[in-house]
Write an enzyme that holds these catalytic residues in place. Structure first.
Site, PDB file in Angstrom:
ATOM      1  N   ASP A  10      -9.451   5.236  13.854  1.00  0.00           N
ATOM      2  CA  ASP A  10      -8.060   4.522  13.800  1.00  0.00           C
ATOM      3  C   ASP A  10      -7.897   4.221  11.586  1.00  0.00           C
ATOM      4  OD1 ASP A  10     -10.041   2.834  14.383  1.00  0.00           O
ATOM      5  OD2 ASP A  10      -8.440   1.086  13.358  1.00  0.00           O
ATOM      6  N   ASN A  11      -9.843   4.179  11.565  1.00  0.00           N
ATOM      7  CA  ASN A  11      -9.723   3.992   9.930  1.00  0.00           C
ATOM      8  C   ASN A  11      -9.804   5.702   9.303  1.00  0.00           C
ATOM      9  OD1 ASN A  11      -9.354   1.395   9.949  1.00  0.00           O
ATOM     10  ND2 ASN A  11     -10.874   0.806   9.803  1.00  0.00           N
TER      11      ASN A  11
ATOM     12  N   ARG B 193       1.093  -1.167   0.286  1.00  0.00           N
ATOM     13  CA  ARG B 193       0.035  -0.213   0.396  1.00  0.00           C
ATOM     14  C   ARG B 193       1.076   1.220  -0.324  1.00  0.00           C
ATOM     15  NH1 ARG B 193      -4.645   0.369   4.574  1.00  0.00           N
ATOM     16  NH2 ARG B 193      -3.083   0.154   6.034  1.00  0.00           N
TER      17      ARG B 193
ATOM     18  N   ASP C 221      -8.133   2.003   4.356  1.00  0.00           N
ATOM     19  CA  ASP C 221      -8.425   1.080   4.633  1.00  0.00           C
ATOM     20  C   ASP C 221      -9.957   0.113   4.821  1.00  0.00           C
ATOM     21  OD1 ASP C 221      -6.367   0.400   6.450  1.00  0.00           O
ATOM     22  OD2 ASP C 221      -7.232   0.677   8.453  1.00  0.00           O
TER      23      ASP C 221
HETATM   24  P1  AMP Z   1      -9.087  -2.893  10.505  1.00  0.00           P
HETATM   25  O1  AMP Z   1     -10.504  -2.266  11.671  1.00  0.00           O
HETATM   26  O2  AMP Z   1      -9.408  -3.973  10.137  1.00  0.00           O
HETATM   27  O3  AMP Z   1      -8.486  -1.391  10.520  1.00  0.00           O
HETATM   28  O4  AMP Z   1      -8.634  -2.722  11.659  1.00  0.00           O
HETATM   29  C1  AMP Z   1      -8.237  -2.878  13.376  1.00  0.00           C
HETATM   30  C2  AMP Z   1      -7.169  -3.864  14.140  1.00  0.00           C
HETATM   31  O5  AMP Z   1      -7.000  -4.919  13.951  1.00  0.00           O
HETATM   32  C3  AMP Z   1      -5.136  -3.280  13.221  1.00  0.00           C
HETATM   33  O6  AMP Z   1      -4.758  -2.507  14.090  1.00  0.00           O
HETATM   34  C4  AMP Z   1      -5.784  -4.284  12.108  1.00  0.00           C
HETATM   35  O7  AMP Z   1      -3.618  -4.209  12.425  1.00  0.00           O
HETATM   36  C5  AMP Z   1      -5.699  -5.393  13.548  1.00  0.00           C
HETATM   37  N1  AMP Z   1      -5.751  -6.115  12.346  1.00  0.00           N
HETATM   38  C6  AMP Z   1      -6.294  -6.875  11.276  1.00  0.00           C
HETATM   39  N2  AMP Z   1      -6.693  -7.747  10.901  1.00  0.00           N
HETATM   40  C7  AMP Z   1      -5.548  -8.847  11.565  1.00  0.00           C
HETATM   41  C8  AMP Z   1      -5.154  -9.556  11.542  1.00  0.00           C
HETATM   42  N3  AMP Z   1      -5.170 -10.398  10.381  1.00  0.00           N
HETATM   43  N4  AMP Z   1      -4.110 -10.312  12.374  1.00  0.00           N
HETATM   44  C9  AMP Z   1      -3.155  -8.619  12.894  1.00  0.00           C
HETATM   45  N5  AMP Z   1      -4.153  -7.687  13.156  1.00  0.00           N
HETATM   46  C10 AMP Z   1      -4.963  -7.513  12.583  1.00  0.00           C
HETATM   47 MG    MG Z   2      -7.871  -0.223  10.197  1.00  0.00          MG
END
Ligand code: AMP
Ligand code: MG
Length: 473
Positions: free
Chosen positions: A245-246, A173, A255
Protein backbone atom coordinates in the site's frame (compact mmCIF):
# COMPACT_ATOMS: atom_id res chain seq x y z
CA UNK A 1 -8.92 36.81 -1.56
CA UNK A 2 -8.85 33.12 -2.18
CA UNK A 3 -6.77 30.67 -4.16
CA UNK A 4 -8.06 29.57 -7.55
CA UNK A 5 -7.23 25.90 -8.16
CA UNK A 6 -8.30 24.67 -11.61
CA UNK A 7 -9.54 21.26 -10.48
CA UNK A 8 -10.43 18.46 -12.86
CA UNK A 9 -11.14 15.42 -10.72
CA UNK A 10 -10.86 12.23 -12.74
CA UNK A 11 -10.71 9.90 -9.73
CA UNK A 12 -13.97 11.33 -8.40
CA UNK A 13 -15.53 10.26 -11.69
CA UNK A 14 -14.56 6.63 -11.05
CA UNK A 15 -17.32 4.30 -9.78
CA UNK A 16 -18.52 4.83 -6.21
CA UNK A 17 -16.75 1.69 -4.94
CA UNK A 18 -13.37 3.38 -5.36
CA UNK A 19 -13.73 5.88 -2.50
CA UNK A 20 -15.95 7.52 0.07
CA UNK A 21 -16.84 11.11 -0.49
CA UNK A 22 -16.39 13.22 2.60
CA UNK A 23 -15.02 16.58 3.62
CA UNK A 24 -12.04 17.18 5.89
CA UNK A 25 -12.89 17.70 9.56
CA UNK A 26 -12.35 21.38 10.43
CA UNK A 27 -9.64 22.27 12.92
CA UNK A 28 -9.65 24.85 15.68
CA UNK A 29 -6.96 27.38 14.80
CA UNK A 30 -5.09 26.73 11.55
CA UNK A 31 -1.76 28.47 11.16
CA UNK A 32 0.45 28.26 8.08
CA UNK A 33 3.86 26.78 8.87
CA UNK A 34 5.21 26.36 5.37
CA UNK A 35 4.13 26.91 1.81
CA UNK A 36 6.05 25.69 -1.22
CA UNK A 37 5.82 28.62 -3.61
CA UNK A 38 8.07 26.97 -6.19
CA UNK A 39 5.79 23.95 -6.34
CA UNK A 40 2.70 26.15 -6.47
CA UNK A 41 4.20 27.84 -9.52
CA UNK A 42 4.95 24.45 -11.10
CA UNK A 43 1.30 23.56 -10.61
CA UNK A 44 0.25 26.77 -12.31
CA UNK A 45 -1.20 28.29 -9.15
CA UNK A 46 -0.81 32.04 -9.26
CA UNK A 47 -2.10 34.92 -7.13
CA UNK A 48 -1.10 33.24 -3.89
CA UNK A 49 -3.25 34.68 -1.10
CA UNK A 50 -2.20 35.66 2.42
CA UNK A 51 -1.04 33.04 4.96
CA UNK A 52 -4.35 33.01 6.84
CA UNK A 53 -6.26 32.15 3.67
CA UNK A 54 -3.72 29.47 2.76
CA UNK A 55 -3.99 28.07 6.29
CA UNK A 56 -7.79 27.89 5.98
CA UNK A 57 -7.56 26.06 2.65
CA UNK A 58 -4.73 23.67 3.49
CA UNK A 59 -6.19 22.71 6.85
CA UNK A 60 -9.44 21.72 5.17
CA UNK A 61 -11.41 24.44 6.94
CA UNK A 62 -12.28 26.15 3.66
CA UNK A 63 -12.95 23.93 0.68
CA UNK A 64 -11.60 25.49 -2.49
CA UNK A 65 -14.06 25.76 -5.34
CA UNK A 66 -14.03 22.73 -7.60
CA UNK A 67 -12.74 20.32 -4.95
CA UNK A 68 -14.54 16.96 -4.64
CA UNK A 69 -13.09 15.69 -1.36
CA UNK A 70 -12.87 11.94 -0.94
CA UNK A 71 -10.98 9.18 0.85
CA UNK A 72 -9.59 6.46 -1.43
CA UNK A 73 -9.95 2.80 -0.57
CA UNK A 74 -7.14 0.31 -1.01
CA UNK A 75 -5.75 -2.90 0.47
CA UNK A 76 -2.20 -4.04 1.03
CA UNK A 77 0.36 -6.43 2.38
CA UNK A 78 1.73 -4.93 5.56
CA UNK A 79 4.99 -6.61 6.59
CA UNK A 80 3.94 -9.55 4.42
CA UNK A 81 0.43 -10.02 5.87
CA UNK A 82 -2.54 -9.12 3.70
CA UNK A 83 -5.13 -6.57 4.88
CA UNK A 84 -8.09 -6.69 2.50
CA UNK A 85 -9.17 -3.17 3.37
CA UNK A 86 -7.02 -0.21 4.28
CA UNK A 87 -7.60 3.14 2.63
CA UNK A 88 -7.06 6.79 3.42
CA UNK A 89 -7.50 6.67 7.17
CA UNK A 90 -6.27 10.21 7.68
CA UNK A 91 -6.10 11.71 4.23
CA UNK A 92 -8.54 13.44 1.93
CA UNK A 93 -7.99 13.88 -1.78
CA UNK A 94 -9.21 17.35 -2.67
CA UNK A 95 -8.88 16.78 -6.40
CA UNK A 96 -6.50 17.00 -9.33
CA UNK A 97 -4.94 19.81 -11.28
CA UNK A 98 -3.20 19.70 -14.62
CA UNK A 99 0.00 21.67 -14.37
CA UNK A 100 1.20 23.91 -17.22
CA UNK A 101 3.71 21.15 -18.13
CA UNK A 102 0.72 18.92 -18.86
CA UNK A 103 1.09 16.56 -15.91
CA UNK A 104 -1.93 15.79 -13.78
CA UNK A 105 -1.33 15.92 -10.03
CA UNK A 106 -3.35 14.98 -6.96
CA UNK A 107 -3.70 17.49 -4.16
CA UNK A 108 -4.25 15.64 -0.91
CA UNK A 109 -4.53 16.69 2.72
CA UNK A 110 -2.86 14.29 5.16
CA UNK A 111 -3.89 14.46 8.81
CA UNK A 112 -7.29 15.93 7.93
CA UNK A 113 -9.54 13.91 10.23
CA UNK A 114 -11.18 10.49 10.45
CA UNK A 115 -12.65 8.65 7.49
CA UNK A 116 -14.47 5.32 7.15
CA UNK A 117 -10.99 3.78 6.71
CA UNK A 118 -9.48 5.10 9.95
CA UNK A 119 -9.91 1.82 11.84
CA UNK A 120 -8.64 2.65 15.35
CA UNK A 121 -6.81 5.83 14.31
CA UNK A 122 -7.82 9.42 14.99
CA UNK A 123 -7.28 10.60 11.41
CA UNK A 124 -4.71 13.11 12.55
CA UNK A 125 -0.96 13.67 12.35
CA UNK A 126 1.37 15.52 14.63
CA UNK A 127 3.80 18.22 13.63
CA UNK A 128 6.89 15.97 13.71
CA UNK A 129 5.98 13.50 10.95
CA UNK A 130 4.36 16.28 8.90
CA UNK A 131 7.54 18.36 8.78
CA UNK A 132 9.64 15.22 8.39
CA UNK A 133 7.67 14.21 5.28
CA UNK A 134 7.80 17.79 4.00
CA UNK A 135 11.59 17.99 4.28
CA UNK A 136 12.45 14.46 3.18
CA UNK A 137 10.10 14.41 0.18
CA UNK A 138 11.38 17.79 -1.01
CA UNK A 139 14.97 16.63 -0.43
CA UNK A 140 14.20 13.57 -2.55
CA UNK A 141 12.94 15.84 -5.29
CA UNK A 142 16.10 17.93 -4.99
CA UNK A 143 18.13 14.75 -5.45
CA UNK A 144 16.28 14.12 -8.71
CA UNK A 145 14.42 11.03 -7.50
CA UNK A 146 10.71 10.60 -8.31
CA UNK A 147 8.60 11.42 -5.28
CA UNK A 148 5.40 12.92 -4.00
CA UNK A 149 5.89 16.57 -3.10
CA UNK A 150 4.92 18.84 -0.22
CA UNK A 151 2.87 21.94 -0.98
CA UNK A 152 1.99 23.14 2.51
CA UNK A 153 2.16 22.41 6.22
CA UNK A 154 -0.42 23.86 8.59
CA UNK A 155 -0.55 23.67 12.37
CA UNK A 156 -4.07 22.81 13.49
CA UNK A 157 -4.05 24.54 16.87
CA UNK A 158 -5.22 21.25 18.36
CA UNK A 159 -3.33 18.76 20.45
CA UNK A 160 -3.38 15.11 19.61
CA UNK A 161 -2.62 12.14 21.80
CA UNK A 162 0.47 10.13 20.90
CA UNK A 163 3.27 9.20 23.32
CA UNK A 164 2.31 12.55 24.85
CA UNK A 165 -0.06 15.35 23.87
CA UNK A 166 1.52 16.79 20.74
CA UNK A 167 0.72 19.66 18.37
CA UNK A 168 -1.40 18.58 15.42
CA UNK A 169 -0.58 19.45 11.81
CA UNK A 170 -1.71 18.75 8.27
CA UNK A 171 0.49 18.15 5.24
CA UNK A 172 -0.66 18.97 1.73
CA UNK A 173 0.79 16.32 -0.51
CA UNK A 174 1.06 16.54 -4.28
CA UNK A 175 1.44 13.33 -6.29
CA UNK A 176 1.19 12.07 -9.85
CA UNK A 177 -1.53 9.97 -8.24
CA UNK A 178 -2.11 8.12 -4.98
CA UNK A 179 -2.86 4.85 -6.74
CA UNK A 180 -0.96 2.04 -5.08
CA UNK A 181 -0.27 -1.62 -5.76
CA UNK A 182 -2.70 -2.00 -2.86
CA UNK A 183 -5.42 -0.22 -4.84
CA UNK A 184 -5.28 -3.04 -7.40
CA UNK A 185 -5.12 -5.61 -4.61
CA UNK A 186 -8.33 -4.28 -3.07
CA UNK A 187 -10.37 -5.14 -6.17
CA UNK A 188 -8.40 -8.30 -6.93
CA UNK A 189 -9.15 -9.66 -3.46
CA UNK A 190 -12.85 -8.95 -4.01
CA UNK A 191 -12.68 -10.70 -7.40
CA UNK A 192 -14.13 -7.58 -8.97
CA UNK A 193 -12.82 -7.85 -12.52
CA UNK A 194 -14.96 -4.95 -13.70
CA UNK A 195 -13.41 -2.57 -11.19
CA UNK A 196 -9.93 -3.92 -11.99
CA UNK A 197 -10.59 -3.12 -15.63
CA UNK A 198 -11.73 0.41 -14.73
CA UNK A 199 -8.64 0.94 -12.61
CA UNK A 200 -6.39 -0.45 -15.32
CA UNK A 201 -7.90 1.93 -17.89
CA UNK A 202 -7.54 4.88 -15.53
CA UNK A 203 -3.90 4.13 -14.70
CA UNK A 204 -2.97 3.46 -18.29
CA UNK A 205 -4.50 6.70 -19.53
CA UNK A 206 -3.11 8.70 -16.65
CA UNK A 207 0.42 7.37 -16.21
CA UNK A 208 1.31 5.19 -19.17
CA UNK A 209 -0.52 6.48 -22.26
CA UNK A 210 1.91 4.59 -24.52
CA UNK A 211 0.89 1.22 -23.11
CA UNK A 212 -1.86 -0.96 -24.39
CA UNK A 213 -2.23 -4.30 -22.61
CA UNK A 214 -1.95 -5.30 -18.92
CA UNK A 215 1.38 -6.86 -19.82
CA UNK A 216 2.58 -3.49 -21.15
CA UNK A 217 1.46 -1.85 -17.93
CA UNK A 218 3.29 -4.42 -15.81
CA UNK A 219 6.41 -3.85 -17.89
CA UNK A 220 6.13 -0.08 -17.47
CA UNK A 221 5.59 -0.23 -13.70
CA UNK A 222 8.47 -2.70 -13.30
CA UNK A 223 10.73 -0.33 -15.23
CA UNK A 224 9.83 2.67 -13.04
CA UNK A 225 10.01 0.83 -9.74
CA UNK A 226 13.29 -0.92 -10.60
CA UNK A 227 14.79 2.46 -11.40
CA UNK A 228 13.30 4.07 -8.29
CA UNK A 229 14.65 1.51 -5.86
CA UNK A 230 18.08 1.63 -7.51
CA UNK A 231 17.99 5.41 -7.04
CA UNK A 232 17.18 4.99 -3.35
CA UNK A 233 20.11 2.57 -3.06
CA UNK A 234 22.39 5.12 -4.71
CA UNK A 235 21.78 7.78 -2.04
CA UNK A 236 21.54 5.56 1.05
CA UNK A 237 17.78 5.90 1.47
CA UNK A 238 15.80 3.38 3.49
CA UNK A 239 12.06 3.68 2.95
CA UNK A 240 11.27 1.75 6.10
CA UNK A 241 7.69 0.62 5.28
CA UNK A 242 7.73 -0.89 1.80
CA UNK A 243 4.28 -2.38 2.19
CA UNK A 244 2.33 -2.83 -1.04
CA UNK A 245 0.00 0.00 0.00
CA UNK A 246 3.06 2.25 0.12
CA UNK A 247 4.18 1.31 -3.40
CA UNK A 248 2.80 3.54 -6.14
CA UNK A 249 2.02 2.46 -9.69
CA UNK A 250 3.33 5.83 -10.90
CA UNK A 251 6.84 5.02 -9.66
CA UNK A 252 7.00 7.88 -7.18
CA UNK A 253 8.33 7.44 -3.66
CA UNK A 254 5.36 7.72 -1.29
CA UNK A 255 4.48 7.61 2.41
CA UNK A 256 7.49 8.91 4.24
CA UNK A 257 7.11 7.43 7.69
CA UNK A 258 10.03 5.92 9.57
CA UNK A 259 12.29 6.42 6.56
CA UNK A 260 15.90 7.54 6.83
CA UNK A 261 19.05 8.33 4.97
CA UNK A 262 21.99 6.36 6.31
CA UNK A 263 24.91 8.09 7.93
CA UNK A 264 27.46 5.28 8.37
CA UNK A 265 27.21 2.74 5.62
CA UNK A 266 26.04 -0.69 6.54
CA UNK A 267 23.90 -2.81 4.22
CA UNK A 268 21.79 -4.23 7.06
CA UNK A 269 20.78 -0.82 8.39
CA UNK A 270 17.23 -0.49 9.76
CA UNK A 271 15.92 2.60 11.51
CA UNK A 272 12.21 1.93 11.71
CA UNK A 273 11.06 1.12 15.23
CA UNK A 274 8.27 -1.09 13.87
CA UNK A 275 10.52 -3.15 11.57
CA UNK A 276 11.74 -5.56 14.22
CA UNK A 277 12.70 -8.33 11.78
CA UNK A 278 14.60 -5.98 9.49
CA UNK A 279 12.29 -6.91 6.61
CA UNK A 280 12.80 -3.47 5.07
CA UNK A 281 16.54 -3.13 5.79
CA UNK A 282 18.58 -1.15 3.26
CA UNK A 283 19.91 -4.16 1.36
CA UNK A 284 16.51 -5.90 1.25
CA UNK A 285 14.81 -3.19 -0.77
CA UNK A 286 15.47 -4.70 -4.24
CA UNK A 287 14.07 -8.04 -3.07
CA UNK A 288 11.04 -6.39 -1.49
CA UNK A 289 10.15 -4.39 -4.57
CA UNK A 290 10.34 -7.62 -6.56
CA UNK A 291 7.88 -9.20 -4.14
CA UNK A 292 5.57 -6.16 -4.28
CA UNK A 293 5.64 -6.19 -8.08
CA UNK A 294 4.71 -9.88 -7.98
CA UNK A 295 1.58 -8.90 -6.03
CA UNK A 296 0.85 -6.28 -8.69
CA UNK A 297 1.34 -8.84 -11.46
CA UNK A 298 -1.17 -11.18 -9.79
CA UNK A 299 -3.79 -8.43 -9.88
CA UNK A 300 -3.39 -8.05 -13.64
CA UNK A 301 -3.89 -11.73 -14.46
CA UNK A 302 -7.72 -11.55 -14.46
CA UNK A 303 -7.47 -8.89 -17.17
CA UNK A 304 -5.65 -11.23 -19.55
CA UNK A 305 -7.53 -13.34 -22.11
CA UNK A 306 -5.43 -16.48 -21.50
CA UNK A 307 -4.75 -16.55 -17.77
CA UNK A 308 -2.43 -19.58 -17.76
CA UNK A 309 -0.26 -17.98 -20.39
CA UNK A 310 -0.37 -14.71 -18.44
CA UNK A 311 0.84 -16.41 -15.26
CA UNK A 312 3.76 -17.96 -17.14
CA UNK A 313 4.69 -14.69 -18.83
CA UNK A 314 4.32 -12.52 -15.70
CA UNK A 315 6.37 -14.99 -13.67
CA UNK A 316 9.21 -14.60 -16.15
CA UNK A 317 8.93 -10.82 -15.94
CA UNK A 318 9.00 -10.84 -12.14
CA UNK A 319 11.96 -13.19 -12.04
CA UNK A 320 13.85 -10.67 -14.14
CA UNK A 321 13.23 -7.77 -11.72
CA UNK A 322 16.33 -8.30 -9.51
CA UNK A 323 18.59 -8.16 -12.55
CA UNK A 324 16.85 -5.02 -13.74
CA UNK A 325 17.36 -3.30 -10.39
CA UNK A 326 21.00 -4.43 -10.46
CA UNK A 327 21.53 -3.03 -13.94
CA UNK A 328 20.12 0.36 -12.90
CA UNK A 329 22.11 0.19 -9.68
CA UNK A 330 25.33 -0.52 -11.56
CA UNK A 331 24.89 2.46 -13.85
CA UNK A 332 24.09 4.77 -10.94
CA UNK A 333 27.13 3.57 -9.00
CA UNK A 334 29.33 3.84 -12.07
CA UNK A 335 28.34 7.50 -12.20
CA UNK A 336 29.19 7.81 -8.50
CA UNK A 337 32.69 6.66 -9.39
CA UNK A 338 32.78 8.99 -12.37
CA UNK A 339 32.58 6.21 -14.93
CA UNK A 340 30.65 6.64 -18.16
CA UNK A 341 31.81 3.49 -19.92
CA UNK A 342 30.64 0.04 -18.82
CA UNK A 343 33.08 -2.71 -18.04
CA UNK A 344 32.60 -6.17 -16.60
CA UNK A 345 34.94 -5.47 -13.66
CA UNK A 346 32.95 -2.45 -12.44
CA UNK A 347 30.59 -4.35 -10.18
CA UNK A 348 33.53 -5.80 -8.30
CA UNK A 349 35.14 -2.37 -7.98
CA UNK A 350 31.94 -0.94 -6.50
CA UNK A 351 31.19 -3.79 -4.12
CA UNK A 352 34.79 -3.82 -2.89
CA UNK A 353 34.51 -0.15 -1.96
CA UNK A 354 31.19 -0.75 -0.21
CA UNK A 355 32.68 -3.64 1.72
CA UNK A 356 35.53 -1.43 2.95
CA UNK A 357 33.03 1.28 3.88
CA UNK A 358 30.89 -1.18 5.83
CA UNK A 359 33.95 -2.54 7.65
CA UNK A 360 35.17 0.88 8.66
CA UNK A 361 31.81 2.54 9.32
CA UNK A 362 32.46 5.16 6.64
CA UNK A 363 29.86 7.88 6.17
CA UNK A 364 27.96 6.93 3.00
CA UNK A 365 27.35 10.42 1.64
CA UNK A 366 30.63 12.01 2.64
CA UNK A 367 32.77 9.14 1.36
CA UNK A 368 31.36 9.31 -2.15
CA UNK A 369 31.37 13.11 -2.17
CA UNK A 370 35.04 13.14 -1.17
CA UNK A 371 36.30 10.44 -3.54
CA UNK A 372 39.28 11.78 -5.42
CA UNK A 373 40.24 14.16 -2.61
CA UNK A 374 42.38 13.42 0.47
CA UNK A 375 39.24 13.63 2.66
CA UNK A 376 37.99 10.30 1.33
CA UNK A 377 40.88 8.48 2.98
CA UNK A 378 39.90 9.94 6.37
CA UNK A 379 36.68 7.92 6.27
CA UNK A 380 38.64 4.69 6.59
CA UNK A 381 40.49 3.10 9.46
CA UNK A 382 42.15 0.56 7.17
CA UNK A 383 43.89 3.16 5.03
CA UNK A 384 46.14 0.70 3.26
CA UNK A 385 43.08 -1.18 2.03
CA UNK A 386 41.48 2.05 0.86
CA UNK A 387 44.68 3.16 -0.89
CA UNK A 388 44.85 -0.13 -2.73
CA UNK A 389 41.24 0.27 -3.82
CA UNK A 390 41.83 3.89 -4.88
CA UNK A 391 44.69 2.77 -7.11
CA UNK A 392 42.43 0.30 -8.90
CA UNK A 393 39.81 3.02 -9.28
CA UNK A 394 42.31 5.50 -10.70
CA UNK A 395 43.50 2.92 -13.21
CA UNK A 396 39.93 2.10 -14.22
CA UNK A 397 38.79 5.69 -14.53
CA UNK A 398 41.77 6.91 -16.47
CA UNK A 399 40.59 8.60 -19.63
CA UNK A 400 36.93 8.88 -18.55
CA UNK A 401 35.78 12.28 -19.76
CA UNK A 402 34.38 14.69 -17.15
CA UNK A 403 34.97 12.29 -14.28
CA UNK A 404 34.75 14.88 -11.55
CA UNK A 405 31.75 16.63 -13.09
CA UNK A 406 29.90 13.33 -13.34
CA UNK A 407 30.79 12.54 -9.74
CA UNK A 408 29.60 15.85 -8.36
CA UNK A 409 26.25 15.35 -10.12
CA UNK A 410 25.90 11.81 -8.75
CA UNK A 411 27.20 12.26 -5.19
CA UNK A 412 25.20 14.76 -3.15
CA UNK A 413 26.89 16.88 -0.54
CA UNK A 414 23.65 17.14 1.42
CA UNK A 415 21.08 14.62 2.57
CA UNK A 416 18.41 15.20 5.22
CA UNK A 417 20.31 13.63 8.07
CA UNK A 418 18.18 12.14 10.83
CA UNK A 419 19.63 14.14 13.66
CA UNK A 420 19.10 17.40 11.75
CA UNK A 421 15.49 16.45 11.12
CA UNK A 422 14.97 15.71 14.81
CA UNK A 423 16.56 19.04 15.74
CA UNK A 424 14.40 20.83 13.17
CA UNK A 425 11.25 19.25 14.62
CA UNK A 426 12.24 20.14 18.17
CA UNK A 427 12.75 23.75 17.11
CA UNK A 428 9.45 23.85 15.21
CA UNK A 429 7.55 22.53 18.23
CA UNK A 430 9.07 25.41 20.17
CA UNK A 431 7.86 27.82 17.47
CA UNK A 432 11.16 28.30 15.64
CA UNK A 433 10.90 27.48 11.94
CA UNK A 434 14.38 28.77 11.07
CA UNK A 435 16.05 25.30 11.01
CA UNK A 436 13.24 24.06 8.74
CA UNK A 437 13.72 26.98 6.36
CA UNK A 438 17.45 26.44 6.27
CA UNK A 439 17.15 22.71 5.57
CA UNK A 440 14.70 23.41 2.76
CA UNK A 441 16.99 25.97 1.21
CA UNK A 442 20.12 23.80 1.32
CA UNK A 443 18.42 20.53 0.32
CA UNK A 444 16.93 22.14 -2.78
CA UNK A 445 20.45 22.09 -4.30
CA UNK A 446 22.09 19.03 -2.75
CA UNK A 447 24.75 18.60 -5.42
CA UNK A 448 26.17 22.10 -4.97
CA UNK A 449 28.67 22.99 -2.29
CA UNK A 450 27.16 25.82 -0.29
CA UNK A 451 28.84 28.23 2.11
CA UNK A 452 28.43 27.94 5.87
CA UNK A 453 26.85 24.53 5.78
CA UNK A 454 29.62 22.44 7.32
CA UNK A 455 27.24 21.47 10.14
CA UNK A 456 24.75 20.01 7.64
CA UNK A 457 27.32 17.71 6.05
CA UNK A 458 28.60 16.43 9.38
CA UNK A 459 27.43 13.03 10.60
CA UNK A 460 25.88 12.99 14.08
CA UNK A 461 28.22 13.52 17.02
CA UNK A 462 28.09 11.05 19.90
CA UNK A 463 24.76 11.72 21.58
CA UNK A 464 23.21 13.15 18.43
CA UNK A 465 22.62 9.81 16.69
CA UNK A 466 19.04 8.87 15.99
CA UNK A 467 18.71 5.20 16.90
CA UNK A 468 15.18 4.65 15.65
CA UNK A 469 12.60 6.41 13.56
CA UNK A 470 8.85 6.27 14.16
CA UNK A 471 5.94 6.36 11.81
CA UNK A 472 4.18 8.81 14.08
CA UNK A 473 0.74 7.36 13.38
P1 AMP B 1 1.15 3.66 6.60
O1 AMP B 1 1.70 2.26 6.50
O2 AMP B 1 1.79 4.50 7.63
O3 AMP B 1 1.21 4.33 5.26
O4 AMP B 1 -0.39 3.57 7.02
C1 AMP B 1 -1.15 2.39 7.01
C2 AMP B 1 -2.62 2.68 7.16
O5 AMP B 1 -2.92 3.25 8.44
C3 AMP B 1 -3.18 3.65 6.14
O6 AMP B 1 -4.41 3.13 5.69
C4 AMP B 1 -3.36 4.92 6.91
O7 AMP B 1 -4.41 5.72 6.40
C5 AMP B 1 -3.71 4.42 8.29
N1 AMP B 1 -3.38 5.38 9.36
C6 AMP B 1 -2.15 5.76 9.75
N2 AMP B 1 -2.21 6.67 10.75
C7 AMP B 1 -3.54 6.90 10.99
C8 AMP B 1 -4.27 7.74 11.90
N3 AMP B 1 -3.66 8.54 12.77
N4 AMP B 1 -5.61 7.71 11.83
C9 AMP B 1 -6.24 6.92 10.95
N5 AMP B 1 -5.61 6.11 10.09
C10 AMP B 1 -4.27 6.07 10.10
MG1 MG C 1 0.61 4.29 3.66
Amino acid sequence: MTLAIPFDNSYARMPAGFYTRLAPTPVRAPRLLAFNTALATELGLTDIPDPATLAAIFSGNTLPEGATPLAQVYAGHQFGGFSPQLGDGRAILLGEVTAPDGTRRDIQLKGSGPTPYSRMGDGRAWLGPVLREYVVSEAMHGLGIPTTRALAAVATGEEIAREAMLPGAILTRVAASHIRVGTFQYFFARRDAGALRDLFDHVRARHYPDTDTPEDLLEAVIARQARLVAQWMSVGFIHGVMNTDNTTVSGETIDYGPCAFMDQYHPATVYSSIDRQGRYAFQNQPGIITWNLAQFASCLVPLMPDQDAAVARFTEMIHAVPDRVSAEWLDLYRAKLGLASRREEDERLITDLLALMANDGADFTNTFRALGTPAARDQFTDRAAFDAWAERWLARSEGEADRSGRMSRANPAFIPRNHRIEQMIEAAVAGDMAPFERLMQVLARPYEDQPETEDLTRPPLPGEEVQATFCGT
